[in-house]
Write a protein that holds these residues in place. Structure first.
Motif, PDB file in Angstrom:
ATOM      1  N   PRO A 252       0.816  -1.228   0.000  1.00  0.00           N
ATOM      2  CA  PRO A 252       0.000   0.000   0.000  1.00  0.00           C
ATOM      3  C   PRO A 252       0.845   1.271   0.000  1.00  0.00           C
ATOM      4  N   TRP A 253       0.255   2.309  -0.542  1.00  0.00           N
ATOM      5  CA  TRP A 253       0.954   3.586  -0.608  1.00  0.00           C
ATOM      6  C   TRP A 253       0.668   4.412   0.647  1.00  0.00           C
ATOM      7  N   PRO A 254       1.536   5.373   0.921  1.00  0.00           N
ATOM      8  CA  PRO A 254       1.224   6.312   2.023  1.00  0.00           C
ATOM      9  C   PRO A 254      -0.049   7.105   1.700  1.00  0.00           C
ATOM     10  N   ARG A 255      -0.837   7.403   2.749  1.00  0.00           N
ATOM     11  CA  ARG A 255      -2.121   8.069   2.513  1.00  0.00           C
ATOM     12  C   ARG A 255      -1.947   9.514   2.046  1.00  0.00           C
ATOM     13  N   ARG A 256      -0.719  10.033   2.163  1.00  0.00           N
ATOM     14  CA  ARG A 256      -0.515  11.381   1.644  1.00  0.00           C
ATOM     15  C   ARG A 256      -0.641  11.400   0.123  1.00  0.00           C
ATOM     16  N   LEU A 257      -0.300  10.234  -0.519  1.00  0.00           N
ATOM     17  CA  LEU A 257      -0.475  10.175  -1.978  1.00  0.00           C
ATOM     18  C   LEU A 257      -1.958  10.254  -2.352  1.00  0.00           C
TER      19      LEU A 257
ATOM     20  N   PRO B 129      -5.652   3.235  11.394  1.00  0.00           N
ATOM     21  CA  PRO B 129      -5.234   4.639  11.528  1.00  0.00           C
ATOM     22  C   PRO B 129      -3.825   4.851  10.982  1.00  0.00           C
ATOM     23  N   SER B 130      -3.564   6.071  10.526  1.00  0.00           N
ATOM     24  CA  SER B 130      -2.272   6.414   9.944  1.00  0.00           C
ATOM     25  C   SER B 130      -1.924   7.844  10.315  1.00  0.00           C
ATOM     26  N   ALA B 131      -0.608   8.185  10.235  1.00  0.00           N
ATOM     27  CA  ALA B 131      -0.174   9.546  10.562  1.00  0.00           C
ATOM     28  C   ALA B 131      -0.680  10.552   9.550  1.00  0.00           C
ATOM     29  N   ASP B 132      -1.011  10.052   8.332  1.00  0.00           N
ATOM     30  CA  ASP B 132      -1.472  10.956   7.277  1.00  0.00           C
ATOM     31  C   ASP B 132      -2.984  11.085   7.240  1.00  0.00           C
ATOM     32  N   ASP B 133      -3.709  10.540   8.257  1.00  0.00           N
ATOM     33  CA  ASP B 133      -5.177  10.548   8.202  1.00  0.00           C
ATOM     34  C   ASP B 133      -5.733  11.961   8.220  1.00  0.00           C
ATOM     35  N   ALA B 134      -5.131  12.857   9.020  1.00  0.00           N
ATOM     36  CA  ALA B 134      -5.638  14.229   9.077  1.00  0.00           C
ATOM     37  C   ALA B 134      -5.475  14.913   7.733  1.00  0.00           C
ATOM     38  N   LEU B 135      -4.304  14.649   7.078  1.00  0.00           N
ATOM     39  CA  LEU B 135      -4.074  15.233   5.756  1.00  0.00           C
ATOM     40  C   LEU B 135      -5.097  14.715   4.742  1.00  0.00           C
ATOM     41  N   LEU B 136      -5.365  13.389   4.792  1.00  0.00           N
ATOM     42  CA  LEU B 136      -6.334  12.792   3.867  1.00  0.00           C
ATOM     43  C   LEU B 136      -7.741  13.278   4.155  1.00  0.00           C
ATOM     44  N   ALA B 137      -8.080  13.419   5.453  1.00  0.00           N
ATOM     45  CA  ALA B 137      -9.421  13.885   5.810  1.00  0.00           C
ATOM     46  C   ALA B 137      -9.639  15.297   5.290  1.00  0.00           C
TER      47      ALA B 137
ATOM     48  N   SER C 246     -21.587 -13.463  13.394  1.00  0.00           N
ATOM     49  CA  SER C 246     -21.941 -13.816  12.013  1.00  0.00           C
ATOM     50  C   SER C 246     -21.307 -12.865  11.017  1.00  0.00           C
ATOM     51  N   VAL C 247     -21.137 -11.615  11.422  1.00  0.00           N
ATOM     52  CA  VAL C 247     -20.603 -10.611  10.504  1.00  0.00           C
ATOM     53  C   VAL C 247     -19.673  -9.700  11.290  1.00  0.00           C
ATOM     54  N   ASP C 248     -18.534  -9.357  10.676  1.00  0.00           N
ATOM     55  CA  ASP C 248     -17.653  -8.306  11.193  1.00  0.00           C
ATOM     56  C   ASP C 248     -17.706  -7.131  10.225  1.00  0.00           C
ATOM     57  N   ARG C 249     -17.889  -5.897  10.805  1.00  0.00           N
ATOM     58  CA  ARG C 249     -17.925  -4.695   9.976  1.00  0.00           C
ATOM     59  C   ARG C 249     -16.590  -3.974  10.104  1.00  0.00           C
ATOM     60  N   ILE C 250     -16.017  -3.661   8.938  1.00  0.00           N
ATOM     61  CA  ILE C 250     -14.737  -2.948   8.899  1.00  0.00           C
ATOM     62  C   ILE C 250     -14.983  -1.572   8.303  1.00  0.00           C
ATOM     63  N   ASP C 251     -14.868  -0.528   9.163  1.00  0.00           N
ATOM     64  CA  ASP C 251     -15.097   0.846   8.727  1.00  0.00           C
ATOM     65  C   ASP C 251     -13.763   1.541   8.441  1.00  0.00           C
ATOM     66  N   PRO C 252     -13.797   2.658   7.724  1.00  0.00           N
ATOM     67  CA  PRO C 252     -12.585   3.464   7.550  1.00  0.00           C
ATOM     68  C   PRO C 252     -12.131   4.022   8.900  1.00  0.00           C
ATOM     69  N   ALA C 253     -10.904   4.488   8.923  1.00  0.00           N
ATOM     70  CA  ALA C 253     -10.386   5.123  10.146  1.00  0.00           C
ATOM     71  C   ALA C 253     -11.334   6.254  10.552  1.00  0.00           C
ATOM     72  N   PRO C 254     -11.541   6.447  11.847  1.00  0.00           N
ATOM     73  CA  PRO C 254     -12.561   7.408  12.291  1.00  0.00           C
ATOM     74  C   PRO C 254     -12.381   8.808  11.713  1.00  0.00           C
ATOM     75  N   VAL C 255     -11.155   9.339  11.667  1.00  0.00           N
ATOM     76  CA  VAL C 255     -10.937  10.698  11.162  1.00  0.00           C
ATOM     77  C   VAL C 255     -11.377  10.786   9.703  1.00  0.00           C
ATOM     78  N   ILE C 256     -11.021   9.757   8.939  1.00  0.00           N
ATOM     79  CA  ILE C 256     -11.369   9.759   7.509  1.00  0.00           C
ATOM     80  C   ILE C 256     -12.874   9.590   7.335  1.00  0.00           C
ATOM     81  N   ALA C 257     -13.483   8.700   8.140  1.00  0.00           N
ATOM     82  CA  ALA C 257     -14.909   8.431   8.006  1.00  0.00           C
ATOM     83  C   ALA C 257     -15.736   9.674   8.272  1.00  0.00           C
ATOM     84  N   ARG C 258     -15.291  10.484   9.295  1.00  0.00           N
ATOM     85  CA  ARG C 258     -16.066  11.687   9.611  1.00  0.00           C
ATOM     86  C   ARG C 258     -15.979  12.719   8.482  1.00  0.00           C
TER      87      ARG C 258
END
Length: 739
Positions: A78-83, A108-116, A140-152
């Protein structure tokens, strides 16, 4: 059991077998259609139809691909989220209609705020949620959401689960997903920003109509990042960012992939395409699907009663092709009617009916052959083949029986053909089915399939039609004599043809030509009339003169009556001889013969004061004639003219040549001939209808006509415009006869 009852029994057996086949086939087709027995085959056919009728790609959809070129330029995944943030910054400047980041960013990643922050600068930015089944720790099911900062920062979250059929192929999509215990379903990622979904219906898989692979506009992730893509290409479009590189694993088999796999982002593009253009493939109702499945089989079942067996193969192939074409055609209208049950019905009905029909036919042939042998109707003998199956053996025995029937028919036909008189064999409807050469010669060669009663009444003369129709209506009277239009006389006998039960199957009309017998009978009647009346009259007159004379006998009157009797006898004898001896002419000068005949009547003409005038313009023409008979004929003709001329009158005899023929015309000054009797003037014992009181029996003119015809000439009688009768004789000259 007779033939009719046997064929009726076979037909009844066929009807029962047909009903059983129809019932069994309909039950199996119904179960296959409702139970989805042919679903695997239908899916394969759906895939083939999808490749033949792909959906059109919407031009608003743009894929930003994480492809091999991007991996080569930006490094391993995977690439850095800054890309990703830099990419979104570039897209935000172009103002797209929406951006969907089809990449799961859960840790979560250090670049999440930049991506958000980059996500927040885009209108309508959507992120995926992944559901894993089964979940961990018994869930029965597991839900995988985006990192909280990005999701908001996103405008919406949607599930990106890929729905696969049992064979692992993606053909449909669930427009929403509802985990256990969730308050409401989560919409699909590609439906975000669209109208609110119908949640109870969205949980059902919706069939996709895929566009052809690589139909959507696609640009490289690295190209956008480097600013190589103009803003105009992005503005106002729905942008999907996802992985297309082969090694990243996000690829699935789809109907239109033609053996390859399609990236998940392109599958989502097809879902968005279906959402934008309403290209979801509908399913027919259960009743409509059942009707489509049953219709071809029932058409084939009905065709079994009308179509020849050799054509059934083509019909089955045609119906199967029609089913497939119909399914493909409805797919272009976004309706999929599974062809499997209909094809199963065709594949089931044809062999099943063939088996039952073969069994019924075999049973019928076996019973009929046994009956023929039992009744000794045909000495079939043992014609079974040692290495043949049951049906082939029966067919061989049947072939032997048919061969013997052909021989029997030929024997009957040859016997009928050898009959000397016309014979007509008709079937139960009265149509002629067999004739012989005598019938063809008598009535024409086109007799078969004509109505025998119509044929017989058509050839009958006017005076015989009524009695013949009455006989044909009730032929139990034995036979009937009738005269045909051409003058021939026949005796008709009609005999019925009966089958083994004594029921009528037709009739035979046998005709005997008795024309010669009828002619001889007519001559006998005429001879009796001559002897009993015409020759008896002059003799009775002679006896009366002798009996009433007082010693002074009227010799002149007695001589006239005797000469009349002698003339009648001579004419009658000459007429009879002409039918027996050949024509033996000699060259004669026509004028001399005519002059001699006129001179022989001088005493008779002088007694009545009649003058015979001879006008000769023949230029000494020669004719080939029998002198005695032609002389007598001319005497009869001139005597007839003298007899009917008034006392002191004139008989004109004119000789001339015209067109290689000698023309002799005789004209008297009498009252002429009644127009009614002109057509029968030269018939035997015909009266000329003159009102002079002179008796004549018509034998003289009949004799004249017979002699002239024997010499190859013609004679005609008519009335002159100035009164009196005119007779014209035309005889060929000697040189014309030699030619």
């Amino acid at each position: 059991m007779n033939e009719s009852a046997g064929s009726a029994g076979l037909r009844h057996r066929f009807q029962i077998e047909w009903a059983i086949v129809a019932l069994i086939a309909s039950a199996i087709i119904t179960a296959a259609s409702i139970g989805g027995w042919t679903r695997p085959a239908d899916d394969l056919l759906y895939d083939a139809a999808m490749r033949m009728a792909p959906a059109p790609a919407d031009g608003e959809i743009l894929i930003v691909a994480i492809d091999e070129a991007s991996l080569s330029a930006l490094g391993r995944w995977p690439w850095p989220r800054r890309l990703h943030a830099q990419l979104l910054e570039q897209l935000a400047q172009a103002r797209p209609a929406s951006v969907t980041l089809d990449v799961l960013l859960s840790e979560p990643s250090a670049d999440d705020a930049l991506l958000a922050g980059a996500i927040g600068r885009i209108d309508r930015a959507y992120l995926p949620v992944q559901f894993v089944q089964p979940g961990r720790d018994g869930r029965s099911v597991d839900r995988i959401d985006p990192a909280p900062v990005i999701a908001r920062a996103a405008d919406g979250l949607g599930h990106a689960n890929t729905t696969m059929d049992r064979d692992g192929t993606v053909r449909s999509a669930r427009l929403c997903f509802q985990p256990d215990g969730a308050e409401r379903p989560l919409p699909h990622l590609m439906t975000l920003g669209a109208a609110p979904a119908n949640w109870p219906a969205c949980r059902q898989p919706q069939r996709l109509r895929f566009a052809a692979p690589e139909s959507f506009a696609t640009i490289s992730f690295a190209s956008v990042l480097r600013g190589e893509v103009p803003d105009a290409l992005i503005t106002g479009r729905r942008v999907l960012i996802g992985m297309t590189a082969q090694g990243l694993g996000d690829r699935y088999p789809v109907p239109s992939s033609d053996g390859g796999n399609m990236p998940g982002v392109e599958i989502n593009a097809n879902i968005a395409n279906a959402q934008l253009q309403s290209l979801w493939v509908r399913q027919p109702s259960t009743l409509a699907a059942l009707g489509f499945a049953l219709l071809p089989a029932w058409l084939l079942l009905l065709a079994f009663w009308r179509v020849k067996p050799r054509s059934v193969n083509l019909l089955v192939a045609g119906l199967a092709l029609l089913v497939l074409v119909g399914s493909i055609a409805t797919l272009t209208a976004n309706l999929w009617i599974a062809p499997g049950p209909a094809l199963l019905g065709l594949a089931l009905v044809y062999p099943l009916w063939g088996w039952r029909r073969l069994q019924a036919t075999s049973d019928y042939m076996g019973s009929e052959l046994a009956r023929l042998e039992r009744e000794d109707a045909l000495p079939i003998g043992d014609t079974r083949l040692a290495d043949a199956d049951l049906v082939t053996g029966q067919s061989n025995r049947l072939s032997g029986a048919i061969g013997q029937l052909r021989d029997l028919r030929r024997f009957v036909g040859d016997t009928l053909a050898g009959l000397p008189d016309p014979a007509l064999v008709s079937d139960g409807s009265g149509k002629v089915v067999l004739t012989n050469a005598a019938a063809d010669a008598a009535f024409g060669a086109q007799l078969l399939r004509t109505d025998s009663a119509v044929l017989l009444t058509r050839i009958a003369g006017p005076n015989s039609s009524a009695s013949l129709e009455a006989y044909l209506a009730d032929p139990n009277t034995g036979h009937i004599e009738f005269t045909a239009r051409d003058g021939r006389c026949f005796v008709l006998r009609r005999a019925p043809i009966l089958d083994a039960r004594g029921a009528g199957r037709g009739h035979i009309d046998y005709l005997t030509d008795i024309t010669a017998i009828a002619a001889a009978r007519q001559e006998r009647e005429e001879m009796l009339q001559l002897l009993s009346h015409d020759m008896r009259g002059p003799q009775a007159a002679i006896l009366a003169l002798v009996a009433t004379s007082d010693g002074d006998i009227d010799r002149a009157r007695i001589a006239r009556h005797a000469r009349h009797t002698l003339t009648l006898a001579d004419n009658f004898v000459d007429l009879a001889r002409m039918h027996e001896r050949p024509f033996d002419p000699e060259p004669l000068i026509a004028a001399d013969l005519v002059s001699e005949a006129a001179d022989s009547l001088w005493p008779v003409a002088r007694q009545r004061g009649v003058q015979i005038v001879l006008i000769d313009n023949s230029d000494t023409a020669f004719i080939a004639a029998e002198r005695e008979s032609l002389f007598r004929a001319l005497v009869n003709l001139f005597d007839n003219a003298v007899k009917y001329s008034p006392e002191g009158g004139t008989v004109t005899v004119h000789l001339r040549t015209a067109d290689g023929a000698l023309v002799i015309s005789t004209a008297d000054q009498g009252e002429g001939i009644d127009a009614v009797v002109l057509p029968q003037l030269f018939q035997r014992f015909a009266s000329d209808g003159r009102g002079t009181g002179v008796k004549g029996i018509g034998l003289g003119l009949n004799y004249v006509a017979a002699v002239i015809e024997r010499h190859g000439g013609t004679i005609a009688g008519s009335n002159a415009d100035t009164g009196g009768a005119v007779f014209t004789i035309t005889l060929p000259l000697e040189e014309q006869q030699k030619r």
